[in-house]
Design a protein around this motif. Sequence first.
Motif, short mmCIF file in Angstrom:
data_model
loop_
_atom_site.label_atom_id
_atom_site.label_comp_id
_atom_site.label_asym_id
_atom_site.label_seq_id
_atom_site.Cartn_x
_atom_site.Cartn_y
_atom_site.Cartn_z
N ARG A 112 0.83 -1.21 0.00
CA ARG A 112 0.00 0.00 0.00
C ARG A 112 0.86 1.26 0.00
O ARG A 112 0.45 2.31 -0.51
CB ARG A 112 -0.92 -0.03 1.22
N PHE A 113 2.07 1.17 0.54
CA PHE A 113 2.98 2.32 0.56
C PHE A 113 3.79 2.44 -0.72
O PHE A 113 4.71 3.26 -0.80
CB PHE A 113 3.92 2.22 1.76
N GLY A 114 3.47 1.63 -1.71
CA GLY A 114 4.08 1.78 -3.02
C GLY A 114 5.37 1.02 -3.25
O GLY A 114 6.00 1.17 -4.31
N ALA A 115 5.77 0.18 -2.31
CA ALA A 115 7.02 -0.57 -2.48
C ALA A 115 6.80 -1.81 -3.34
O ALA A 115 5.71 -2.37 -3.39
CB ALA A 115 7.57 -0.98 -1.12
N GLU A 116 7.86 -2.25 -4.00
CA GLU A 116 7.86 -3.53 -4.71
C GLU A 116 8.16 -4.62 -3.68
O GLU A 116 9.21 -4.61 -3.04
CB GLU A 116 8.94 -3.53 -5.79
N VAL A 117 7.24 -5.55 -3.49
CA VAL A 117 7.39 -6.60 -2.49
C VAL A 117 7.79 -7.90 -3.17
O VAL A 117 7.16 -8.34 -4.12
CB VAL A 117 6.09 -6.81 -1.68
N VAL A 118 8.87 -8.52 -2.66
CA VAL A 118 9.34 -9.81 -3.14
C VAL A 118 9.25 -10.80 -1.99
O VAL A 118 9.89 -10.60 -0.95
CB VAL A 118 10.80 -9.72 -3.65
N LEU A 119 8.45 -11.85 -2.15
CA LEU A 119 8.33 -12.89 -1.12
C LEU A 119 9.28 -14.02 -1.47
O LEU A 119 9.16 -14.65 -2.52
CB LEU A 119 6.89 -13.40 -1.04
N GLU A 120 10.24 -14.28 -0.58
CA GLU A 120 11.28 -15.26 -0.88
C GLU A 120 11.78 -15.91 0.41
O GLU A 120 12.13 -15.24 1.37
CB GLU A 120 12.46 -14.59 -1.58
N GLY A 121 11.82 -17.25 0.41
CA GLY A 121 12.38 -17.99 1.53
C GLY A 121 11.41 -18.22 2.66
O GLY A 121 10.40 -17.53 2.79
N ASP A 122 11.74 -19.19 3.50
CA ASP A 122 10.89 -19.53 4.63
C ASP A 122 11.29 -18.80 5.91
O ASP A 122 10.52 -18.76 6.87
CB ASP A 122 10.94 -21.04 4.89
#
Length: 406
Positions: A112-122
Amino acid sequence: MIDLSTIQAARRRLQGQVLKTPFMLSRTLSDMLGAQIWLKFENLQFTASFKERGALNRMLALSGEERAKGVIAVSAGNHAQGVAYHAQRMGVPAVIVMPRFTPTVKVANTRRFGAEVVLEGDTFDDAVAHSQELIRQRGLIMIHPYDDEAIIAGQGTVALEMLEDQPDLDTLVIAIGGGGLISGIATAAKGLNPDIEVIGVQTERFPAMYAAIQGCEMPAGPYTIAEGIAVKSPGQITRQVVGSLVDRIELVAEADIEHAIVVLLEIEKTVVEGAGAAGLAALLRDRARSQDAWFRGKRIGLVLTGGNIDPLMLGELIERGMVRGGRLARIRVDLRDLPGAMAQVTKLIADAHANITEVHHQRAFTTLSARDVEVEFVLQTRGPEHIQEVIDVLNTAGFTASKYGN
Protein backbone atom coordinates in the motif's frame (compact mmCIF):
# COMPACT_ATOMS: atom_id res chain seq x y z
CA MET A 1 29.97 2.68 18.32
CA ILE A 2 26.92 4.82 18.94
CA ASP A 3 26.50 6.77 22.17
CA LEU A 4 23.89 8.95 23.85
CA SER A 5 24.77 12.00 21.74
CA THR A 6 24.25 9.97 18.54
CA ILE A 7 20.75 9.04 19.66
CA GLN A 8 19.94 12.59 20.75
CA ALA A 9 20.98 13.79 17.28
CA ALA A 10 18.70 11.17 15.74
CA ARG A 11 15.82 12.46 17.81
CA ARG A 12 16.35 15.96 16.47
CA ARG A 13 16.31 14.64 12.89
CA LEU A 14 13.13 12.66 13.47
CA GLN A 15 11.28 15.49 15.21
CA GLY A 16 7.88 15.97 13.62
CA GLN A 17 8.29 12.99 11.28
CA VAL A 18 7.51 10.16 13.69
CA LEU A 19 5.01 10.17 16.53
CA LYS A 20 6.04 10.68 20.13
CA THR A 21 3.88 7.81 21.34
CA PRO A 22 2.06 7.74 24.70
CA PHE A 23 3.87 6.32 27.71
CA MET A 24 1.27 5.46 30.30
CA LEU A 25 0.95 3.71 33.63
CA SER A 26 -1.23 0.59 33.46
CA ARG A 27 -3.03 0.60 36.78
CA THR A 28 -4.52 -2.85 36.26
CA LEU A 29 -1.27 -4.53 35.21
CA SER A 30 0.50 -2.76 38.07
CA ASP A 31 -2.01 -4.22 40.54
CA MET A 32 -1.70 -7.67 38.96
CA LEU A 33 2.09 -7.74 39.03
CA GLY A 34 2.84 -5.79 42.20
CA ALA A 35 4.95 -3.23 40.35
CA GLN A 36 4.52 0.00 38.43
CA ILE A 37 4.08 -1.07 34.81
CA TRP A 38 4.52 1.69 32.24
CA LEU A 39 3.62 0.97 28.62
CA LYS A 40 5.17 2.68 25.59
CA PHE A 41 2.57 2.44 22.82
CA GLU A 42 4.78 2.14 19.73
CA ASN A 43 1.93 0.18 18.14
CA LEU A 44 0.34 3.62 17.63
CA GLN A 45 2.98 4.79 15.16
CA PHE A 46 1.57 5.39 11.68
CA THR A 47 2.98 2.07 10.48
CA ALA A 48 2.05 0.49 13.85
CA SER A 49 5.66 -0.16 14.87
CA PHE A 50 8.80 1.48 16.29
CA LYS A 51 10.67 0.35 13.18
CA GLU A 52 10.01 3.51 11.23
CA ARG A 53 12.23 5.46 13.64
CA GLY A 54 15.38 3.64 12.61
CA ALA A 55 14.35 3.34 8.98
CA LEU A 56 13.83 7.07 8.61
CA ASN A 57 17.01 7.97 10.48
CA ARG A 58 19.02 5.80 8.10
CA MET A 59 17.28 7.05 4.98
CA LEU A 60 17.78 10.69 5.90
CA ALA A 61 21.53 9.99 5.61
CA LEU A 62 21.24 8.86 1.97
CA SER A 63 23.06 10.96 -0.63
CA GLY A 64 21.23 12.26 -3.69
CA GLU A 65 22.86 9.56 -5.81
CA GLU A 66 21.81 6.84 -3.38
CA ARG A 67 18.23 8.10 -3.30
CA ALA A 68 18.10 7.92 -7.09
CA LYS A 69 19.31 4.28 -7.07
CA GLY A 70 16.62 3.24 -4.59
CA VAL A 71 16.69 1.22 -1.40
CA ILE A 72 16.12 -2.39 -0.44
CA ALA A 73 15.13 -3.86 2.90
CA VAL A 74 14.60 -7.33 4.30
CA SER A 75 11.85 -7.68 6.85
CA ALA A 76 9.12 -9.87 8.28
CA GLY A 77 6.88 -6.84 8.06
CA ASN A 78 7.40 -3.90 10.40
CA HIS A 79 10.77 -2.68 9.10
CA ALA A 80 9.35 -3.19 5.62
CA GLN A 81 6.46 -0.86 6.29
CA GLY A 82 8.70 1.74 7.90
CA VAL A 83 11.06 1.78 4.91
CA ALA A 84 8.23 1.71 2.36
CA TYR A 85 6.29 4.52 4.03
CA HIS A 86 9.20 6.91 4.39
CA ALA A 87 10.59 5.99 0.96
CA GLN A 88 7.23 7.00 -0.47
CA ARG A 89 7.34 10.28 1.48
CA MET A 90 10.89 10.97 0.26
CA GLY A 91 10.27 9.90 -3.34
CA VAL A 92 12.79 7.05 -3.13
CA PRO A 93 12.15 3.74 -4.98
CA ALA A 94 11.94 0.83 -2.53
CA VAL A 95 12.16 -2.96 -2.86
CA ILE A 96 11.18 -5.07 0.14
CA VAL A 97 12.12 -8.74 0.46
CA MET A 98 9.91 -10.64 2.91
CA PRO A 99 9.83 -14.29 4.00
CA ARG A 100 6.94 -16.24 2.55
CA PHE A 101 5.35 -16.79 5.99
CA THR A 102 4.95 -13.03 6.60
CA PRO A 103 1.37 -12.25 7.74
CA THR A 104 -0.87 -11.08 4.93
CA VAL A 105 -1.69 -7.82 6.68
CA LYS A 106 1.99 -6.83 6.71
CA VAL A 107 2.47 -7.67 3.04
CA ALA A 108 -0.65 -5.74 2.05
CA ASN A 109 0.33 -2.68 4.09
CA THR A 110 3.83 -2.64 2.60
CA ARG A 111 2.45 -2.74 -0.92
CA ARG A 112 0.00 0.00 0.00
CA PHE A 113 2.98 2.32 0.56
CA GLY A 114 4.08 1.78 -3.02
CA ALA A 115 7.02 -0.57 -2.48
CA GLU A 116 7.86 -3.53 -4.71
CA VAL A 117 7.39 -6.60 -2.49
CA VAL A 118 9.34 -9.81 -3.14
CA LEU A 119 8.33 -12.89 -1.12
CA GLU A 120 11.28 -15.26 -0.88
CA GLY A 121 12.38 -17.99 1.53
CA ASP A 122 10.89 -19.53 4.63
CA THR A 123 12.98 -17.54 7.12
CA PHE A 124 14.40 -14.07 7.55
CA ASP A 125 17.87 -15.39 6.73
CA ASP A 126 16.62 -16.90 3.44
CA ALA A 127 15.19 -13.50 2.53
CA VAL A 128 18.51 -11.82 3.37
CA ALA A 129 20.34 -14.15 0.98
CA HIS A 130 17.96 -13.26 -1.84
CA SER A 131 18.31 -9.54 -1.14
CA GLN A 132 22.06 -9.75 -1.76
CA GLU A 133 21.38 -11.03 -5.26
CA LEU A 134 18.99 -8.13 -5.93
CA ILE A 135 21.60 -5.65 -4.69
CA ARG A 136 24.15 -7.08 -7.14
CA GLN A 137 21.64 -6.94 -9.98
CA ARG A 138 20.18 -3.47 -9.38
CA GLY A 139 22.70 -1.52 -7.31
CA LEU A 140 20.16 -0.87 -4.54
CA ILE A 141 21.15 0.55 -1.13
CA MET A 142 20.49 -1.79 1.79
CA ILE A 143 18.52 -0.42 4.73
CA HIS A 144 19.35 -3.06 7.31
CA PRO A 145 16.63 -3.86 9.87
CA TYR A 146 18.95 -3.82 12.87
CA ASP A 147 22.72 -4.10 12.29
CA ASP A 148 23.36 -0.48 11.35
CA GLU A 149 24.37 2.37 13.64
CA ALA A 150 21.85 4.80 12.15
CA ILE A 151 19.08 2.23 12.59
CA ILE A 152 20.10 1.59 16.20
CA ALA A 153 20.26 5.32 16.93
CA GLY A 154 16.77 5.82 15.55
CA GLN A 155 15.37 3.02 17.68
CA GLY A 156 17.12 4.45 20.73
CA THR A 157 14.90 7.53 20.57
CA VAL A 158 12.19 5.36 22.18
CA ALA A 159 14.21 5.31 25.41
CA LEU A 160 14.77 9.08 25.34
CA GLU A 161 11.02 9.60 25.30
CA MET A 162 10.37 7.03 28.01
CA LEU A 163 12.93 8.50 30.40
CA GLU A 164 11.87 12.04 29.60
CA ASP A 165 8.35 11.18 30.73
CA GLN A 166 9.41 8.93 33.65
CA PRO A 167 13.05 9.54 34.61
CA ASP A 168 12.79 7.37 37.74
CA LEU A 169 12.24 4.04 35.97
CA ASP A 170 14.16 1.14 37.50
CA THR A 171 13.97 -1.39 34.66
CA LEU A 172 13.27 -1.60 30.93
CA VAL A 173 12.08 -4.93 29.51
CA ILE A 174 12.61 -5.08 25.74
CA ALA A 175 11.96 -7.69 23.04
CA ILE A 176 14.98 -8.86 21.03
CA GLY A 177 15.09 -10.09 17.46
CA GLY A 178 18.24 -8.92 15.72
CA GLY A 179 18.88 -6.53 18.59
CA GLY A 180 18.46 -3.08 17.04
CA LEU A 181 15.78 -1.85 19.43
CA ILE A 182 17.40 -3.05 22.65
CA SER A 183 20.82 -1.82 21.50
CA GLY A 184 19.49 1.68 20.95
CA ILE A 185 17.41 1.65 24.12
CA ALA A 186 20.24 0.29 26.28
CA THR A 187 22.69 2.86 24.89
CA ALA A 188 20.32 5.76 25.54
CA ALA A 189 19.06 4.53 28.91
CA LYS A 190 22.48 3.67 30.34
CA GLY A 191 23.80 6.98 29.02
CA LEU A 192 21.14 8.83 31.00
CA ASN A 193 21.13 6.53 34.03
CA PRO A 194 23.96 3.98 34.38
CA ASP A 195 22.06 2.21 37.17
CA ILE A 196 18.94 1.43 35.14
CA GLU A 197 18.40 -2.29 34.44
CA VAL A 198 17.84 -3.38 30.85
CA ILE A 199 16.40 -6.86 30.34
CA GLY A 200 15.94 -8.49 26.95
CA VAL A 201 13.26 -11.00 26.01
CA GLN A 202 13.40 -13.60 23.25
CA THR A 203 11.10 -16.42 22.28
CA GLU A 204 12.38 -19.90 23.10
CA ARG A 205 12.01 -20.80 19.44
CA PHE A 206 14.41 -18.10 18.24
CA PRO A 207 16.99 -17.55 21.03
CA ALA A 208 19.83 -16.35 18.79
CA MET A 209 20.97 -13.39 20.88
CA TYR A 210 20.62 -15.35 24.13
CA ALA A 211 22.76 -18.16 22.70
CA ALA A 212 25.36 -15.71 21.39
CA ILE A 213 25.70 -14.02 24.78
CA GLN A 214 25.82 -17.34 26.62
CA GLY A 215 28.33 -18.74 24.12
CA CYS A 216 26.28 -21.83 23.33
CA GLU A 217 24.42 -23.40 20.43
CA MET A 218 20.63 -23.32 20.53
CA PRO A 219 18.64 -24.45 17.49
CA ALA A 220 15.93 -22.21 16.09
CA GLY A 221 12.38 -23.45 15.73
CA PRO A 222 10.41 -23.52 12.50
CA TYR A 223 7.92 -20.83 13.47
CA THR A 224 6.86 -18.44 16.21
CA ILE A 225 3.81 -16.30 16.79
CA ALA A 226 6.34 -13.49 17.40
CA GLU A 227 7.55 -13.45 13.81
CA GLY A 228 8.87 -9.91 14.25
CA ILE A 229 11.69 -11.28 16.44
CA ALA A 230 12.20 -14.57 14.56
CA VAL A 231 15.86 -13.93 13.72
CA LYS A 232 18.37 -16.80 13.51
CA SER A 233 21.50 -14.65 13.60
CA PRO A 234 21.94 -11.48 15.68
CA GLY A 235 23.85 -8.56 14.22
CA GLN A 236 27.54 -8.00 14.81
CA ILE A 237 27.07 -4.46 16.09
CA THR A 238 24.04 -5.35 18.17
CA ARG A 239 25.80 -8.39 19.63
CA GLN A 240 28.53 -6.14 21.01
CA VAL A 241 26.10 -3.60 22.45
CA VAL A 242 23.89 -6.22 24.06
CA GLY A 243 26.89 -8.01 25.50
CA SER A 244 28.15 -4.84 27.18
CA LEU A 245 24.95 -3.02 28.19
CA VAL A 246 22.08 -5.51 28.61
CA ASP A 247 21.87 -7.02 32.09
CA ARG A 248 20.28 -10.31 31.08
CA ILE A 249 17.99 -12.00 28.56
CA GLU A 250 14.85 -13.95 29.41
CA LEU A 251 13.26 -16.62 27.21
CA VAL A 252 9.49 -17.03 26.91
CA ALA A 253 7.32 -19.77 25.44
CA GLU A 254 4.70 -19.39 22.73
CA ALA A 255 1.91 -19.82 25.28
CA ASP A 256 3.37 -16.96 27.35
CA ILE A 257 3.24 -14.64 24.34
CA GLU A 258 -0.29 -15.70 23.41
CA HIS A 259 -1.44 -14.99 26.95
CA ALA A 260 0.20 -11.55 26.97
CA ILE A 261 -1.47 -10.55 23.68
CA VAL A 262 -4.90 -11.40 25.09
CA VAL A 263 -4.17 -9.67 28.42
CA LEU A 264 -3.20 -6.45 26.62
CA LEU A 265 -6.30 -6.64 24.46
CA GLU A 266 -8.57 -7.26 27.42
CA ILE A 267 -7.01 -4.89 29.94
CA GLU A 268 -5.51 -2.09 27.85
CA LYS A 269 -7.87 -2.42 24.87
CA THR A 270 -4.83 -2.34 22.61
CA VAL A 271 -3.84 -4.70 19.80
CA VAL A 272 -0.24 -5.90 19.70
CA GLU A 273 1.54 -8.54 17.66
CA GLY A 274 3.56 -11.35 19.19
CA ALA A 275 6.83 -9.42 19.42
CA GLY A 276 4.99 -6.48 20.94
CA ALA A 277 3.76 -8.63 23.82
CA ALA A 278 7.09 -10.36 24.59
CA GLY A 279 8.08 -8.02 27.42
CA LEU A 280 4.79 -8.46 29.26
CA ALA A 281 4.96 -12.21 28.56
CA ALA A 282 8.18 -12.41 30.58
CA LEU A 283 6.59 -10.66 33.56
CA LEU A 284 3.42 -12.74 33.47
CA ARG A 285 5.46 -15.94 33.21
CA ASP A 286 7.59 -15.06 36.23
CA ARG A 287 4.48 -14.05 38.19
CA ALA A 288 2.93 -17.45 37.48
CA ARG A 289 6.09 -19.18 38.71
CA SER A 290 6.54 -17.15 41.90
CA GLN A 291 4.50 -14.65 43.86
CA ASP A 292 7.82 -13.14 44.95
CA ALA A 293 9.07 -12.43 41.42
CA TRP A 294 12.14 -10.24 40.80
CA PHE A 295 10.13 -7.25 39.57
CA ARG A 296 8.00 -6.72 42.71
CA GLY A 297 7.91 -3.07 43.74
CA LYS A 298 9.93 -1.84 40.76
CA ARG A 299 9.09 0.84 38.19
CA ILE A 300 9.19 -1.00 34.85
CA GLY A 301 8.95 0.29 31.30
CA LEU A 302 7.67 -2.01 28.53
CA VAL A 303 7.65 -1.22 24.82
CA LEU A 304 4.62 -2.45 22.87
CA THR A 305 6.76 -2.68 19.77
CA GLY A 306 4.12 -3.27 17.11
CA GLY A 307 0.48 -3.94 16.39
CA ASN A 308 0.56 -5.58 12.97
CA ILE A 309 -1.06 -8.89 13.82
CA ASP A 310 -3.08 -10.93 11.34
CA PRO A 311 -6.79 -10.48 12.22
CA LEU A 312 -7.44 -14.20 11.78
CA MET A 313 -4.60 -14.99 14.18
CA LEU A 314 -5.95 -12.46 16.66
CA GLY A 315 -9.38 -14.09 16.54
CA GLU A 316 -7.85 -17.49 17.21
CA LEU A 317 -5.83 -16.14 20.13
CA ILE A 318 -8.89 -14.55 21.69
CA GLU A 319 -10.72 -17.86 21.55
CA ARG A 320 -7.74 -19.75 22.99
CA GLY A 321 -7.47 -17.13 25.71
CA MET A 322 -11.11 -17.69 26.62
CA VAL A 323 -10.39 -21.41 26.95
CA ARG A 324 -7.39 -20.77 29.23
CA GLY A 325 -9.46 -18.41 31.34
CA GLY A 326 -12.29 -20.92 31.71
CA ARG A 327 -14.79 -18.77 29.84
CA LEU A 328 -15.05 -21.22 26.96
CA ALA A 329 -15.22 -24.92 27.78
CA ARG A 330 -16.06 -28.30 26.30
CA ILE A 331 -18.05 -30.75 28.38
CA ARG A 332 -19.04 -34.30 27.52
CA VAL A 333 -22.48 -35.64 28.49
CA ASP A 334 -23.58 -39.28 28.07
CA LEU A 335 -27.32 -39.75 27.67
CA ARG A 336 -29.92 -42.13 26.32
CA ASP A 337 -30.71 -41.55 22.67
CA LEU A 338 -34.39 -40.93 23.35
CA PRO A 339 -36.79 -38.07 22.56
CA GLY A 340 -36.57 -35.30 25.17
CA ALA A 341 -33.17 -36.25 26.61
CA MET A 342 -31.35 -33.49 24.76
CA ALA A 343 -34.01 -30.96 25.70
CA GLN A 344 -33.63 -31.87 29.36
CA VAL A 345 -29.83 -31.44 29.23
CA THR A 346 -29.97 -28.09 27.44
CA LYS A 347 -32.54 -26.80 29.93
CA LEU A 348 -30.28 -27.77 32.83
CA ILE A 349 -27.36 -25.96 31.19
CA ALA A 350 -29.51 -22.89 30.57
CA ASP A 351 -30.78 -22.88 34.15
CA ALA A 352 -27.15 -22.91 35.28
CA HIS A 353 -26.67 -19.72 33.20
CA ALA A 354 -24.15 -21.16 30.71
CA ASN A 355 -24.53 -20.45 27.00
CA ILE A 356 -24.26 -23.26 24.44
CA THR A 357 -22.31 -22.27 21.33
CA GLU A 358 -21.74 -25.69 19.72
CA VAL A 359 -23.21 -29.20 19.99
CA HIS A 360 -21.61 -32.38 18.58
CA HIS A 361 -23.25 -35.84 18.69
CA GLN A 362 -21.24 -39.06 18.56
CA ARG A 363 -23.10 -42.30 18.02
CA ALA A 364 -20.75 -44.58 16.07
CA PHE A 365 -17.29 -43.67 17.37
CA THR A 366 -17.93 -44.26 21.05
CA THR A 367 -17.53 -47.00 23.65
CA LEU A 368 -21.02 -46.38 25.02
CA SER A 369 -23.72 -48.98 24.75
CA ALA A 370 -26.12 -49.01 21.83
CA ARG A 371 -28.95 -46.50 22.21
CA ASP A 372 -26.62 -44.27 24.22
CA VAL A 373 -25.09 -41.15 22.71
CA GLU A 374 -22.08 -39.05 23.61
CA VAL A 375 -22.74 -35.34 23.25
CA GLU A 376 -20.07 -32.67 23.40
CA PHE A 377 -21.15 -29.16 24.29
CA VAL A 378 -19.04 -26.03 23.86
CA LEU A 379 -20.14 -23.54 26.52
CA GLN A 380 -19.54 -19.91 27.32
CA THR A 381 -19.11 -19.65 31.09
CA ARG A 382 -17.98 -17.23 33.78
CA GLY A 383 -14.87 -19.23 34.67
CA PRO A 384 -13.59 -22.57 36.01
CA GLU A 385 -15.92 -22.58 39.02
CA HIS A 386 -18.92 -22.02 36.79
CA ILE A 387 -17.85 -24.91 34.54
CA GLN A 388 -17.76 -27.22 37.54
CA GLU A 389 -21.13 -25.92 38.67
CA VAL A 390 -22.69 -26.89 35.32
CA ILE A 391 -21.11 -30.36 35.48
CA ASP A 392 -22.38 -30.87 39.04
CA VAL A 393 -25.91 -29.86 38.02
CA LEU A 394 -25.92 -32.42 35.20
CA ASN A 395 -24.49 -35.22 37.32
CA THR A 396 -27.01 -34.53 40.08
CA ALA A 397 -29.78 -34.83 37.51
CA GLY A 398 -28.59 -38.35 36.62
CA PHE A 399 -26.48 -37.64 33.57
CA THR A 400 -22.79 -38.51 33.30
CA ALA A 401 -21.00 -35.23 32.61
CA SER A 402 -17.33 -34.28 32.64
CA LYS A 403 -14.98 -31.66 31.28
CA TYR A 404 -13.64 -32.73 27.89
CA GLY A 405 -10.02 -32.04 26.94
CA ASN A 406 -9.08 -28.40 27.48
